[in-house]
Design an enzyme around this catalytic site. Structure first.
Site, PDB file in Angstrom:
ATOM      1  N   TYR A 128      41.529  51.348  40.681  1.00 50.34           N
ATOM      2  CA  TYR A 128      42.707  50.688  41.224  1.00 50.34           C
ATOM      3  C   TYR A 128      43.502  50.122  40.063  1.00 50.34           C
ATOM      4  CZ  TYR A 128      45.873  47.673  43.684  1.00 50.34           C
ATOM      5  OH  TYR A 128      47.015  47.086  44.151  1.00 50.34           O
ATOM      6  N   ASP A 147      47.272  48.331  38.835  1.00 52.61           N
ATOM      7  CA  ASP A 147      48.612  47.817  39.075  1.00 52.61           C
ATOM      8  C   ASP A 147      49.615  48.656  38.289  1.00 52.61           C
ATOM      9  OD1 ASP A 147      47.972  45.754  40.839  1.00 52.61           O
ATOM     10  OD2 ASP A 147      47.523  44.356  39.211  1.00 52.61           O
ATOM     11  N   ARG A 150      38.846  36.537  41.446  1.00 51.57           N
ATOM     12  CA  ARG A 150      39.279  35.208  41.037  1.00 51.57           C
ATOM     13  C   ARG A 150      38.939  34.187  42.109  1.00 51.57           C
ATOM     14  NH1 ARG A 150      44.127  38.053  39.890  1.00 51.57           N
ATOM     15  NH2 ARG A 150      45.045  37.149  41.758  1.00 51.57           N
ATOM     16  N   ARG A 206      39.922  54.388  50.668  1.00 49.39           N
ATOM     17  CA  ARG A 206      40.561  53.882  51.874  1.00 49.39           C
ATOM     18  C   ARG A 206      41.999  54.402  51.878  1.00 49.39           C
ATOM     19  NH1 ARG A 206      37.630  52.214  55.892  1.00 49.39           N
ATOM     20  NH2 ARG A 206      39.076  50.544  56.518  1.00 49.39           N
ATOM     21  N   GLU A 244      50.601  47.649  59.146  1.00 53.03           N
ATOM     22  CA  GLU A 244      49.771  48.378  58.186  1.00 53.03           C
ATOM     23  C   GLU A 244      48.314  48.370  58.648  1.00 53.03           C
ATOM     24  OE1 GLU A 244      48.848  47.594  53.551  1.00 53.03           O
ATOM     25  OE2 GLU A 244      50.974  47.724  54.078  1.00 53.03           O
ATOM     26  N   ARG A 279      48.423  43.632  58.011  1.00 54.76           N
ATOM     27  CA  ARG A 279      49.613  42.859  57.694  1.00 54.76           C
ATOM     28  C   ARG A 279      50.845  43.551  58.255  1.00 54.76           C
ATOM     29  NH1 ARG A 279      50.205  43.766  51.095  1.00 54.76           N
ATOM     30  NH2 ARG A 279      50.361  46.037  51.106  1.00 54.76           N
ATOM     31  N   ARG A 284      44.066  27.346  44.901  1.00 61.51           N
ATOM     32  CA  ARG A 284      44.814  26.579  43.909  1.00 61.51           C
ATOM     33  C   ARG A 284      44.932  25.138  44.402  1.00 61.51           C
ATOM     34  NH1 ARG A 284      49.857  30.777  43.191  1.00 61.51           N
ATOM     35  NH2 ARG A 284      48.703  32.459  42.164  1.00 61.51           N
TER      36      ARG A 284
END
Length: 383
Positions: free
Chosen positions: A348, A350, A173, A249, A300, A279, A177
Protein backbone atom coordinates in the site's frame (compact mmCIF):
# COMPACT_ATOMS: atom_id res chain seq x y z
CA UNK A 1 22.59 5.94 -26.55
CA UNK A 2 18.80 6.01 -26.87
CA UNK A 3 17.01 3.10 -25.18
CA UNK A 4 13.58 1.78 -26.09
CA UNK A 5 11.65 1.31 -22.88
CA UNK A 6 8.23 -0.22 -22.30
CA UNK A 7 6.18 0.95 -19.34
CA UNK A 8 3.19 -1.18 -18.37
CA UNK A 9 0.68 1.08 -16.66
CA UNK A 10 -0.19 4.76 -17.20
CA UNK A 11 -0.67 5.63 -13.54
CA UNK A 12 1.64 7.69 -11.36
CA UNK A 13 4.55 5.23 -11.48
CA UNK A 14 4.46 4.86 -15.24
CA UNK A 15 4.00 8.56 -15.94
CA UNK A 16 6.77 9.77 -13.62
CA UNK A 17 9.34 7.17 -14.68
CA UNK A 18 8.39 7.64 -18.32
CA UNK A 19 8.74 11.42 -18.17
CA UNK A 20 12.17 11.31 -16.54
CA UNK A 21 13.49 8.81 -19.07
CA UNK A 22 12.00 10.74 -21.99
CA UNK A 23 13.60 13.96 -20.78
CA UNK A 24 16.91 12.08 -20.74
CA UNK A 25 16.48 11.22 -24.42
CA UNK A 26 15.01 7.71 -24.29
CA UNK A 27 11.95 6.47 -26.23
CA UNK A 28 9.00 5.40 -24.09
CA UNK A 29 6.01 3.28 -25.01
CA UNK A 30 3.39 3.25 -22.27
CA UNK A 31 0.46 0.83 -22.37
CA UNK A 32 -2.53 0.47 -20.09
CA UNK A 33 -5.43 -1.95 -20.26
CA UNK A 34 -7.91 0.75 -19.17
CA UNK A 35 -9.35 3.34 -21.55
CA UNK A 36 -7.93 6.24 -19.54
CA UNK A 37 -4.67 7.32 -17.94
CA UNK A 38 -4.02 7.96 -14.21
CA UNK A 39 -4.99 4.51 -12.88
CA UNK A 40 -6.95 4.66 -9.64
CA UNK A 41 -6.20 8.40 -9.36
CA UNK A 42 -8.45 9.02 -12.38
CA UNK A 43 -10.72 12.07 -12.06
CA UNK A 44 -13.55 13.14 -14.34
CA UNK A 45 -16.28 15.80 -14.44
CA UNK A 46 -19.77 14.50 -13.69
CA UNK A 47 -21.93 15.64 -16.60
CA UNK A 48 -25.04 16.24 -14.50
CA UNK A 49 -23.56 18.16 -11.55
CA UNK A 50 -20.30 19.53 -13.00
CA UNK A 51 -18.42 18.16 -9.98
CA UNK A 52 -14.92 16.77 -10.37
CA UNK A 53 -15.28 13.13 -9.32
CA UNK A 54 -12.56 10.86 -7.95
CA UNK A 55 -13.78 7.92 -10.02
CA UNK A 56 -12.05 5.20 -7.98
CA UNK A 57 -12.49 6.85 -4.60
CA UNK A 58 -10.87 9.91 -3.02
CA UNK A 59 -7.16 10.60 -3.43
CA UNK A 60 -5.84 13.35 -1.18
CA UNK A 61 -2.29 14.51 -1.71
CA UNK A 62 -0.17 14.98 1.41
CA UNK A 63 3.60 14.83 1.88
CA UNK A 64 6.63 16.07 3.76
CA UNK A 65 8.78 15.51 0.66
CA UNK A 66 9.45 19.01 -0.65
CA UNK A 67 10.91 17.78 -3.94
CA UNK A 68 7.81 15.71 -4.66
CA UNK A 69 5.58 18.66 -3.74
CA UNK A 70 7.42 20.92 -6.18
CA UNK A 71 7.31 18.17 -8.81
CA UNK A 72 3.52 17.79 -8.81
CA UNK A 73 3.03 21.56 -8.69
CA UNK A 74 5.12 21.90 -11.84
CA UNK A 75 2.36 20.06 -13.74
CA UNK A 76 -0.72 21.53 -12.07
CA UNK A 77 -1.39 24.07 -9.36
CA UNK A 78 -2.26 22.37 -6.09
CA UNK A 79 -5.04 24.16 -4.25
CA UNK A 80 -5.27 24.22 -0.44
CA UNK A 81 -7.20 21.25 0.92
CA UNK A 82 -7.23 19.86 4.45
CA UNK A 83 -8.85 16.46 4.99
CA UNK A 84 -11.25 16.75 7.91
CA UNK A 85 -13.01 13.43 8.36
CA UNK A 86 -16.18 12.87 10.34
CA UNK A 87 -17.66 9.60 11.58
CA UNK A 88 -21.16 8.55 12.50
CA UNK A 89 -21.27 6.12 15.41
CA UNK A 90 -24.21 5.19 17.62
CA UNK A 91 -26.38 7.90 16.10
CA UNK A 92 -23.93 10.74 16.72
CA UNK A 93 -21.35 12.53 14.54
CA UNK A 94 -17.77 12.83 15.80
CA UNK A 95 -14.47 14.19 14.53
CA UNK A 96 -11.65 11.95 13.33
CA UNK A 97 -8.89 11.27 14.14
CA UNK A 98 -9.94 10.82 17.74
CA UNK A 99 -8.97 14.11 19.37
CA UNK A 100 -9.80 16.19 22.42
CA UNK A 101 -13.16 17.24 20.99
CA UNK A 102 -14.06 13.62 20.20
CA UNK A 103 -13.12 12.50 23.72
CA UNK A 104 -15.04 15.28 25.45
CA UNK A 105 -18.10 14.80 23.25
CA UNK A 106 -18.12 11.01 23.50
CA UNK A 107 -17.73 10.89 27.29
CA UNK A 108 -19.68 14.09 28.03
CA UNK A 109 -16.70 15.80 29.65
CA UNK A 110 -14.75 19.08 29.43
CA UNK A 111 -11.23 17.74 29.89
CA UNK A 112 -8.05 19.69 29.27
CA UNK A 113 -5.26 17.97 27.28
CA UNK A 114 -3.38 16.66 30.34
CA UNK A 115 -6.62 15.54 31.97
CA UNK A 116 -7.73 13.77 28.78
CA UNK A 117 -4.40 11.98 28.47
CA UNK A 118 -4.65 10.69 32.04
CA UNK A 119 -8.29 9.72 31.47
CA UNK A 120 -7.52 7.69 28.33
CA UNK A 121 -4.60 6.03 30.10
CA UNK A 122 -7.01 4.97 32.83
CA UNK A 123 -9.19 3.27 30.18
CA UNK A 124 -6.31 1.43 28.50
CA UNK A 125 -5.98 -2.32 28.99
CA UNK A 126 -2.73 -2.56 30.94
CA UNK A 127 -2.80 -6.38 30.94
CA UNK A 128 -1.67 -6.34 27.29
CA UNK A 129 2.11 -6.43 26.95
CA UNK A 130 3.36 -6.24 23.34
CA UNK A 131 0.23 -6.08 21.13
CA UNK A 132 0.10 -8.81 18.52
CA UNK A 133 -3.26 -8.01 16.93
CA UNK A 134 -5.12 -4.92 15.77
CA UNK A 135 -7.59 -5.35 18.63
CA UNK A 136 -4.86 -5.61 21.27
CA UNK A 137 -3.14 -2.54 19.83
CA UNK A 138 -6.35 -0.53 20.10
CA UNK A 139 -7.32 -1.76 23.57
CA UNK A 140 -3.83 -1.07 24.91
CA UNK A 141 -3.89 2.55 23.82
CA UNK A 142 -7.50 3.79 23.88
CA UNK A 143 -9.55 1.23 25.80
CA UNK A 144 -12.67 -0.68 24.82
CA UNK A 145 -15.23 2.15 24.55
CA UNK A 146 -13.38 4.19 21.92
CA UNK A 147 -12.19 1.04 20.16
CA UNK A 148 -15.71 -0.32 19.73
CA UNK A 149 -17.21 3.05 18.75
CA UNK A 150 -14.64 4.17 16.18
CA UNK A 151 -12.35 1.31 15.16
CA UNK A 152 -13.93 -2.13 15.46
CA UNK A 153 -16.94 -1.92 13.14
CA UNK A 154 -15.14 0.04 10.46
CA UNK A 155 -12.24 -2.42 10.50
CA UNK A 156 -14.55 -5.45 10.22
CA UNK A 157 -16.18 -3.91 7.13
CA UNK A 158 -12.93 -2.70 5.57
CA UNK A 159 -10.98 -5.95 5.96
CA UNK A 160 -13.73 -8.56 6.04
CA UNK A 161 -12.45 -10.21 9.20
CA UNK A 162 -12.35 -9.63 12.94
CA UNK A 163 -9.75 -7.21 14.34
CA UNK A 164 -8.22 -9.98 16.45
CA UNK A 165 -7.27 -11.69 13.16
CA UNK A 166 -5.33 -8.68 11.88
CA UNK A 167 -1.75 -7.82 12.85
CA UNK A 168 -1.09 -4.90 15.19
CA UNK A 169 0.99 -3.24 12.47
CA UNK A 170 -2.18 -2.20 10.57
CA UNK A 171 -2.90 0.25 13.39
CA UNK A 172 0.46 1.95 13.04
CA UNK A 173 -0.03 5.14 15.00
CA UNK A 174 -1.64 5.97 18.30
CA UNK A 175 -5.16 6.81 17.06
CA UNK A 176 -5.76 9.76 19.41
CA UNK A 177 -4.74 13.42 19.76
CA UNK A 178 -4.95 15.40 22.95
CA UNK A 179 -5.75 18.72 21.26
CA UNK A 180 -8.48 20.00 18.94
CA UNK A 181 -6.53 19.37 15.72
CA UNK A 182 -8.84 17.55 13.28
CA UNK A 183 -6.46 17.65 10.31
CA UNK A 184 -6.43 14.00 9.31
CA UNK A 185 -2.81 14.14 8.13
CA UNK A 186 0.35 15.44 9.78
CA UNK A 187 2.22 16.44 6.63
CA UNK A 188 3.49 19.94 5.80
CA UNK A 189 2.18 19.94 2.24
CA UNK A 190 -1.44 19.07 1.53
CA UNK A 191 -3.67 19.87 -1.39
CA UNK A 192 -5.57 18.89 -4.52
CA UNK A 193 -4.65 19.50 -8.18
CA UNK A 194 -6.81 22.34 -9.45
CA UNK A 195 -7.78 20.49 -12.63
CA UNK A 196 -7.83 16.95 -11.25
CA UNK A 197 -5.29 14.13 -11.23
CA UNK A 198 -6.01 12.95 -14.76
CA UNK A 199 -5.19 16.38 -16.20
CA UNK A 200 -2.00 16.52 -14.12
CA UNK A 201 -0.84 13.08 -15.23
CA UNK A 202 -1.76 13.95 -18.80
CA UNK A 203 0.71 16.83 -18.63
CA UNK A 204 3.39 14.54 -17.21
CA UNK A 205 2.86 12.20 -20.16
CA UNK A 206 2.85 15.05 -22.70
CA UNK A 207 6.31 14.59 -24.17
CA UNK A 208 7.42 13.97 -27.75
CA UNK A 209 9.34 10.82 -26.79
CA UNK A 210 6.34 9.23 -24.98
CA UNK A 211 3.78 7.17 -26.87
CA UNK A 212 0.67 6.17 -24.88
CA UNK A 213 -1.53 3.24 -25.92
CA UNK A 214 -4.75 2.72 -23.94
CA UNK A 215 -7.12 -0.24 -23.87
CA UNK A 216 -4.21 -2.58 -24.48
CA UNK A 217 -3.28 -5.58 -22.36
CA UNK A 218 0.35 -6.48 -21.81
CA UNK A 219 1.74 -9.61 -23.42
CA UNK A 220 5.16 -10.70 -22.15
CA UNK A 221 6.19 -11.45 -25.72
CA UNK A 222 6.14 -7.68 -26.35
CA UNK A 223 9.10 -7.19 -24.02
CA UNK A 224 11.48 -8.71 -26.57
CA UNK A 225 11.43 -5.56 -28.68
CA UNK A 226 12.53 -3.28 -25.82
CA UNK A 227 15.73 -2.64 -23.92
CA UNK A 228 13.90 -2.63 -20.60
CA UNK A 229 10.41 -3.04 -19.13
CA UNK A 230 8.96 -1.29 -16.09
CA UNK A 231 5.92 -3.19 -14.89
CA UNK A 232 3.39 -1.54 -12.59
CA UNK A 233 0.64 -4.14 -12.95
CA UNK A 234 -0.06 -6.95 -10.45
CA UNK A 235 3.12 -8.98 -10.00
CA UNK A 236 1.18 -12.26 -9.84
CA UNK A 237 -0.48 -11.42 -13.17
CA UNK A 238 2.93 -10.95 -14.83
CA UNK A 239 3.74 -14.57 -14.02
CA UNK A 240 0.31 -15.87 -15.01
CA UNK A 241 -0.63 -16.51 -11.36
CA UNK A 242 1.90 -19.34 -11.37
CA UNK A 243 1.82 -19.73 -7.58
CA UNK A 244 -1.74 -18.49 -7.05
CA UNK A 245 -3.43 -15.11 -6.69
CA UNK A 246 -2.32 -12.55 -4.14
CA UNK A 247 -5.06 -11.34 -1.82
CA UNK A 248 -6.55 -7.86 -2.14
CA UNK A 249 -9.57 -5.98 -0.91
CA UNK A 250 -11.57 -4.18 -3.57
CA UNK A 251 -14.14 -1.40 -3.39
CA UNK A 252 -17.62 -1.02 -4.83
CA UNK A 253 -19.07 2.46 -5.25
CA UNK A 254 -22.76 3.31 -5.24
CA UNK A 255 -23.08 6.83 -6.72
CA UNK A 256 -26.07 9.02 -5.97
CA UNK A 257 -26.84 12.67 -6.64
CA UNK A 258 -28.40 15.27 -4.40
CA UNK A 259 -29.85 18.72 -5.05
CA UNK A 260 -27.84 20.74 -2.52
CA UNK A 261 -25.30 19.74 0.11
CA UNK A 262 -25.83 16.16 1.27
CA UNK A 263 -23.54 15.83 4.31
CA UNK A 264 -21.55 19.07 4.62
CA UNK A 265 -18.14 17.38 4.41
CA UNK A 266 -16.04 15.37 2.00
CA UNK A 267 -15.79 12.15 4.03
CA UNK A 268 -18.23 10.67 6.52
CA UNK A 269 -17.19 7.32 7.98
CA UNK A 270 -19.72 4.90 9.43
CA UNK A 271 -18.33 3.03 12.42
CA UNK A 272 -21.38 0.86 13.16
CA UNK A 273 -21.02 -2.65 11.79
CA UNK A 274 -24.72 -2.87 10.90
CA UNK A 275 -24.30 -0.07 8.33
CA UNK A 276 -23.08 -1.99 5.26
CA UNK A 277 -20.91 0.75 3.75
CA UNK A 278 -17.69 2.06 5.27
CA UNK A 279 -18.14 5.70 4.30
CA UNK A 280 -19.89 8.25 2.08
CA UNK A 281 -17.76 10.68 0.08
CA UNK A 282 -19.24 13.91 -1.28
CA UNK A 283 -16.98 14.88 -4.13
CA UNK A 284 -17.69 18.59 -4.48
CA UNK A 285 -16.09 19.11 -1.07
CA UNK A 286 -12.77 17.80 -2.46
CA UNK A 287 -12.66 20.99 -4.59
CA UNK A 288 -13.71 23.71 -2.11
CA UNK A 289 -12.54 26.44 -4.52
CA UNK A 290 -15.38 25.45 -6.88
CA UNK A 291 -19.08 26.15 -6.33
CA UNK A 292 -21.77 23.64 -7.27
CA UNK A 293 -25.45 23.67 -6.41
CA UNK A 294 -25.89 19.95 -7.01
CA UNK A 295 -23.85 17.14 -5.54
CA UNK A 296 -22.63 13.65 -6.34
CA UNK A 297 -21.77 11.20 -3.56
CA UNK A 298 -20.39 7.67 -3.33
CA UNK A 299 -21.40 5.03 -0.82
CA UNK A 300 -18.29 2.89 -0.47
CA UNK A 301 -18.33 -0.85 0.18
CA UNK A 302 -15.29 -3.06 0.79
CA UNK A 303 -15.11 -6.75 -0.11
CA UNK A 304 -12.73 -9.50 -1.20
CA UNK A 305 -11.19 -8.88 -4.62
CA UNK A 306 -12.19 -11.36 -7.33
CA UNK A 307 -10.32 -12.17 -10.57
CA UNK A 308 -12.17 -9.50 -12.56
CA UNK A 309 -12.14 -6.79 -9.88
CA UNK A 310 -9.86 -3.79 -9.44
CA UNK A 311 -7.37 -4.53 -6.62
CA UNK A 312 -7.09 -1.76 -4.02
CA UNK A 313 -5.59 -2.84 -0.70
CA UNK A 314 -3.03 -5.67 -0.42
CA UNK A 315 -3.99 -7.89 2.51
CA UNK A 316 -0.47 -9.06 3.43
CA UNK A 317 -1.40 -11.52 6.16
CA UNK A 318 0.77 -14.60 6.69
CA UNK A 319 -0.55 -16.50 3.67
CA UNK A 320 -0.07 -13.52 1.35
CA UNK A 321 3.40 -12.81 2.72
CA UNK A 322 4.47 -16.35 1.90
CA UNK A 323 3.03 -16.02 -1.60
CA UNK A 324 4.60 -12.64 -2.36
CA UNK A 325 7.96 -14.07 -1.24
CA UNK A 326 7.64 -16.72 -3.95
CA UNK A 327 6.85 -14.11 -6.60
CA UNK A 328 9.72 -11.90 -5.46
CA UNK A 329 12.15 -14.81 -5.82
CA UNK A 330 10.68 -15.58 -9.24
CA UNK A 331 10.97 -11.92 -10.32
CA UNK A 332 14.65 -11.84 -9.42
CA UNK A 333 15.26 -14.59 -11.95
CA UNK A 334 13.92 -12.35 -14.75
CA UNK A 335 16.17 -10.11 -16.80
CA UNK A 336 15.18 -6.79 -18.29
CA UNK A 337 12.15 -6.04 -16.11
CA UNK A 338 11.71 -3.92 -12.98
CA UNK A 339 8.55 -4.14 -10.89
CA UNK A 340 7.27 -0.82 -9.56
CA UNK A 341 4.34 0.80 -7.79
CA UNK A 342 1.56 -0.46 -5.59
CA UNK A 343 0.66 -3.54 -7.63
CA UNK A 344 4.14 -4.38 -8.87
CA UNK A 345 5.54 -4.52 -5.34
CA UNK A 346 2.33 -5.59 -3.53
CA UNK A 347 2.43 -2.71 -1.03
CA UNK A 348 0.00 0.00 0.00
CA UNK A 349 1.57 3.28 -1.14
CA UNK A 350 0.45 6.86 -0.71
CA UNK A 351 0.76 8.98 -3.83
CA UNK A 352 3.76 10.95 -2.62
CA UNK A 353 5.67 7.75 -1.84
CA UNK A 354 4.73 6.35 -5.25
CA UNK A 355 6.17 9.46 -6.93
CA UNK A 356 9.31 9.46 -4.77
CA UNK A 357 9.99 5.81 -5.60
CA UNK A 358 9.32 6.45 -9.29
CA UNK A 359 11.77 9.37 -9.37
CA UNK A 360 14.40 7.29 -7.60
CA UNK A 361 13.79 4.30 -9.90
CA UNK A 362 14.23 6.51 -12.96
CA UNK A 363 17.50 7.83 -11.53
CA UNK A 364 18.69 4.27 -10.92
CA UNK A 365 17.93 3.33 -14.51
CA UNK A 366 19.67 6.39 -15.95
CA UNK A 367 22.71 5.65 -13.81
CA UNK A 368 22.74 2.04 -15.04
CA UNK A 369 22.69 3.23 -18.67
CA UNK A 370 25.50 5.73 -18.08
CA UNK A 371 27.55 2.97 -16.46
CA UNK A 372 27.55 0.95 -19.65
CA UNK A 373 24.35 -1.02 -19.26
CA UNK A 374 24.70 -2.22 -15.67
CA UNK A 375 21.78 -4.58 -14.97
CA UNK A 376 18.71 -3.07 -13.35
CA UNK A 377 17.36 -4.88 -10.29
CA UNK A 378 13.92 -6.49 -10.34
CA UNK A 379 12.98 -4.20 -7.44
CA UNK A 380 14.43 -0.80 -6.55
CA UNK A 381 12.48 -0.98 -3.27
CA UNK A 382 12.11 -4.22 -1.33
CA UNK A 383 8.48 -5.48 -1.49
Amino acid sequence: MTKRVLMVGAGLSGAVIGRRLAEAGHALTIIDQRDHIAGNCHTDRDAETGVMVHVYGPHIFHTDDEEVWHYVNSFDRFMPYVNRVKTTSGGHVYLLPINLHTINQFFGKTLRPDEAKAFIQSLADETIGEPKTFEEQALKFVGRDLYEAFLKGYTVKQWGCQPDELPASILRRLPVRFNYDDNYFFHRFQGMPENGYTAMIGKILDHERIEVNLGRRFDRAEAEGFDHVFYSGPIDSYFGYEYGRLGYRTLDFEPFRYDGDYQGCAVMNYGDVDVPYTRITEHKHFSPWEKHEKSICYREYSRACGPDDIPYYPIRLSEEKALIAQYVDRARQEAGVTFVGRLGTYRYLDMDVTIREALDTASTYLASVSEGGKAMPAFCVEP
